[in-house]
Scaffold this motif. Sequence first.
Motif, PDB file in Angstrom:
ATOM      1  N   THR A 183     -70.105 -44.351 -18.720  1.00 30.73           N
ATOM      2  CA  THR A 183     -71.263 -43.510 -19.092  1.00 30.73           C
ATOM      3  C   THR A 183     -71.142 -42.396 -17.894  1.00 30.73           C
ATOM      4  O   THR A 183     -71.114 -42.403 -16.717  1.00 30.73           O
ATOM      5  CB  THR A 183     -72.477 -44.214 -18.798  1.00 30.73           C
ATOM      6  N   ILE A 184     -70.977 -41.308 -18.464  1.00 31.19           N
ATOM      7  CA  ILE A 184     -70.871 -39.929 -17.724  1.00 31.19           C
ATOM      8  C   ILE A 184     -71.803 -38.834 -18.327  1.00 31.19           C
ATOM      9  O   ILE A 184     -71.892 -38.814 -19.634  1.00 31.19           O
ATOM     10  CB  ILE A 184     -69.397 -39.293 -17.738  1.00 31.19           C
ATOM     11  N   HIS A 185     -72.578 -38.319 -17.650  1.00 34.17           N
ATOM     12  CA  HIS A 185     -73.354 -36.948 -18.082  1.00 34.17           C
ATOM     13  C   HIS A 185     -74.435 -37.512 -19.136  1.00 34.17           C
ATOM     14  O   HIS A 185     -74.700 -36.903 -20.126  1.00 34.17           O
ATOM     15  CB  HIS A 185     -72.371 -36.007 -18.702  1.00 34.17           C
ATOM     16  N   GLY A 186     -74.859 -39.021 -19.136  1.00 34.42           N
ATOM     17  CA  GLY A 186     -75.742 -39.288 -20.030  1.00 34.42           C
ATOM     18  C   GLY A 186     -75.074 -39.767 -21.388  1.00 34.42           C
ATOM     19  O   GLY A 186     -75.948 -40.315 -22.061  1.00 34.42           O
ATOM     20  N   VAL A 187     -73.871 -39.731 -21.456  1.00 37.52           N
ATOM     21  CA  VAL A 187     -73.151 -40.192 -22.745  1.00 37.52           C
ATOM     22  C   VAL A 187     -72.279 -41.551 -22.314  1.00 37.52           C
ATOM     23  O   VAL A 187     -71.541 -41.483 -21.407  1.00 37.52           O
ATOM     24  CB  VAL A 187     -72.282 -39.118 -23.140  1.00 37.52           C
ATOM     25  N   THR A 188     -72.431 -42.290 -23.251  1.00 32.07           N
ATOM     26  CA  THR A 188     -71.730 -43.853 -22.893  1.00 32.07           C
ATOM     27  C   THR A 188     -70.708 -43.831 -24.015  1.00 32.07           C
ATOM     28  O   THR A 188     -70.991 -43.769 -25.296  1.00 32.07           O
ATOM     29  CB  THR A 188     -72.440 -44.908 -23.104  1.00 32.07           C
ATOM     30  N   LYS A 189     -69.442 -44.174 -23.715  1.00 31.76           N
ATOM     31  CA  LYS A 189     -68.216 -44.352 -24.719  1.00 31.76           C
ATOM     32  C   LYS A 189     -67.427 -45.515 -24.065  1.00 31.76           C
ATOM     33  O   LYS A 189     -67.202 -45.729 -23.201  1.00 31.76           O
ATOM     34  CB  LYS A 189     -67.467 -43.014 -24.607  1.00 31.76           C
ATOM     35  N   PRO A 190     -66.949 -46.140 -25.231  1.00 30.04           N
ATOM     36  CA  PRO A 190     -65.872 -47.010 -24.803  1.00 30.04           C
ATOM     37  C   PRO A 190     -64.721 -46.747 -24.385  1.00 30.04           C
ATOM     38  O   PRO A 190     -63.950 -45.834 -24.438  1.00 30.04           O
ATOM     39  CB  PRO A 190     -65.691 -47.796 -26.283  1.00 30.04           C
ATOM     40  N   VAL A 191     -64.088 -47.273 -23.327  1.00 28.80           N
ATOM     41  CA  VAL A 191     -62.909 -47.237 -22.885  1.00 28.80           C
ATOM     42  C   VAL A 191     -62.104 -48.340 -22.442  1.00 28.80           C
ATOM     43  O   VAL A 191     -62.412 -49.550 -22.493  1.00 28.80           O
ATOM     44  CB  VAL A 191     -63.169 -46.622 -21.280  1.00 28.80           C
ATOM     45  N   SER A 192     -60.697 -48.252 -22.966  1.00 25.57           N
ATOM     46  CA  SER A 192     -59.580 -49.232 -22.775  1.00 25.57           C
ATOM     47  C   SER A 192     -58.544 -48.946 -21.961  1.00 25.57           C
ATOM     48  O   SER A 192     -58.200 -47.712 -22.326  1.00 25.57           O
ATOM     49  CB  SER A 192     -59.342 -49.728 -24.157  1.00 25.57           C
ATOM     50  N   THR A 193     -58.221 -49.475 -20.950  1.00 27.97           N
ATOM     51  CA  THR A 193     -57.033 -49.178 -20.190  1.00 27.97           C
ATOM     52  C   THR A 193     -56.634 -50.290 -19.346  1.00 27.97           C
ATOM     53  O   THR A 193     -56.863 -51.501 -19.508  1.00 27.97           O
ATOM     54  CB  THR A 193     -57.475 -48.042 -18.951  1.00 27.97           C
ATOM     55  N   SER A 227     -56.416 -48.328 -11.780  1.00 30.78           N
ATOM     56  CA  SER A 227     -56.286 -47.929 -12.943  1.00 30.78           C
ATOM     57  C   SER A 227     -56.328 -46.414 -13.128  1.00 30.78           C
ATOM     58  O   SER A 227     -56.946 -45.573 -12.205  1.00 30.78           O
ATOM     59  CB  SER A 227     -57.542 -48.542 -13.667  1.00 30.78           C
ATOM     60  N   ASN A 228     -55.504 -46.118 -13.902  1.00 28.74           N
ATOM     61  CA  ASN A 228     -55.412 -44.502 -14.391  1.00 28.74           C
ATOM     62  C   ASN A 228     -55.769 -44.409 -15.786  1.00 28.74           C
ATOM     63  O   ASN A 228     -55.305 -45.238 -16.583  1.00 28.74           O
ATOM     64  CB  ASN A 228     -54.214 -44.138 -13.988  1.00 28.74           C
ATOM     65  N   PHE A 229     -56.582 -43.360 -16.121  1.00 27.95           N
ATOM     66  CA  PHE A 229     -56.983 -43.096 -17.598  1.00 27.95           C
ATOM     67  C   PHE A 229     -57.290 -41.727 -17.625  1.00 27.95           C
ATOM     68  O   PHE A 229     -57.534 -41.296 -16.735  1.00 27.95           O
ATOM     69  CB  PHE A 229     -57.849 -44.245 -18.074  1.00 27.95           C
ATOM     70  N   VAL A 230     -57.456 -41.362 -18.917  1.00 29.69           N
ATOM     71  CA  VAL A 230     -57.715 -39.881 -19.116  1.00 29.69           C
ATOM     72  C   VAL A 230     -58.820 -39.862 -20.131  1.00 29.69           C
ATOM     73  O   VAL A 230     -59.077 -40.739 -20.804  1.00 29.69           O
ATOM     74  CB  VAL A 230     -56.589 -39.150 -19.989  1.00 29.69           C
ATOM     75  N   ILE A 231     -59.880 -39.054 -19.822  1.00 28.14           N
ATOM     76  CA  ILE A 231     -61.070 -38.889 -20.713  1.00 28.14           C
ATOM     77  C   ILE A 231     -60.976 -37.493 -21.265  1.00 28.14           C
ATOM     78  O   ILE A 231     -60.394 -36.552 -20.772  1.00 28.14           O
ATOM     79  CB  ILE A 231     -62.251 -39.101 -19.801  1.00 28.14           C
ATOM     80  N   ALA A 232     -61.590 -37.309 -22.379  1.00 33.34           N
ATOM     81  CA  ALA A 232     -62.044 -36.023 -22.821  1.00 33.34           C
ATOM     82  C   ALA A 232     -63.475 -35.437 -22.574  1.00 33.34           C
ATOM     83  O   ALA A 232     -64.349 -36.149 -22.833  1.00 33.34           O
ATOM     84  CB  ALA A 232     -61.893 -36.227 -24.522  1.00 33.34           C
ATOM     85  N   LEU A 233     -63.411 -34.434 -21.797  1.00 33.55           N
ATOM     86  CA  LEU A 233     -64.813 -33.904 -21.213  1.00 33.55           C
ATOM     87  C   LEU A 233     -65.523 -33.851 -22.538  1.00 33.55           C
ATOM     88  O   LEU A 233     -67.064 -33.799 -22.434  1.00 33.55           O
ATOM     89  CB  LEU A 233     -64.595 -32.759 -20.491  1.00 33.55           C
ATOM     90  N   ALA A 234     -65.214 -33.144 -23.445  1.00 31.42           N
ATOM     91  CA  ALA A 234     -65.864 -32.975 -24.721  1.00 31.42           C
ATOM     92  C   ALA A 234     -66.667 -34.307 -25.431  1.00 31.42           C
ATOM     93  O   ALA A 234     -67.777 -34.187 -25.692  1.00 31.42           O
ATOM     94  CB  ALA A 234     -65.091 -32.349 -25.828  1.00 31.42           C
ATOM     95  N   ASP A 235     -66.224 -35.252 -25.286  1.00 28.57           N
ATOM     96  CA  ASP A 235     -66.758 -36.592 -25.680  1.00 28.57           C
ATOM     97  C   ASP A 235     -67.949 -36.967 -24.865  1.00 28.57           C
ATOM     98  O   ASP A 235     -68.882 -37.658 -25.139  1.00 28.57           O
ATOM     99  CB  ASP A 235     -65.887 -37.647 -25.512  1.00 28.57           C
TER     100      ASP A 235
END
Length: 182
Positions: free
Chosen positions: A123-133, A148-156
Amino acid sequence: MKKSILFLALVSVLGTTIAQKKKTTTSATISFDATTKLDALPKGDNKTVVASLDTKSGAVAFESVVKSFSFSNPKMQEHFNSPMWMDSDKFPKATFKGKITNVADVKFTTDGTYSATVTGDLTIHGVTKPVSTTASVVVSGKTVTTTSNFVIALADYGVNGAAIGAGKVSTDPKITVVAEFK
């Protein structure tokens, strides 16, 4: 009397065993790297992240105060916390709640380096998204270190701004999470 002492000893041993399965820290680190060819400054660290790890169930959680990220350039830190970016007054925390899905493969009582698959909700910026890493889990004595290292899309996560649109900030920043549990 003997039964009471035996019962207290048993409760004490069970309590110690249960307590050892959940590990916590208040000094995990999250690094945010959104550098681009145009700008090397959008890079910050938060070294006061609260994290927990249950070595039996594989449950893992992180909580980060957004304003605790520090950048080499104070102006970058100001932009990062502004309403055009993370809007840290409105969304003061970022969280992750998930699980090591292959927890049986990680021997928390045996020194070594293990590969773990982690899935959960970020959860970032009030938005929750599934993540797998994937994560590296290093066991050394009673200390467990996860990386752990992973990439997120800011637009998401609804994070945008002029600097992102202008190419000064990566649209897909690299996130690195390191926690040492004792």
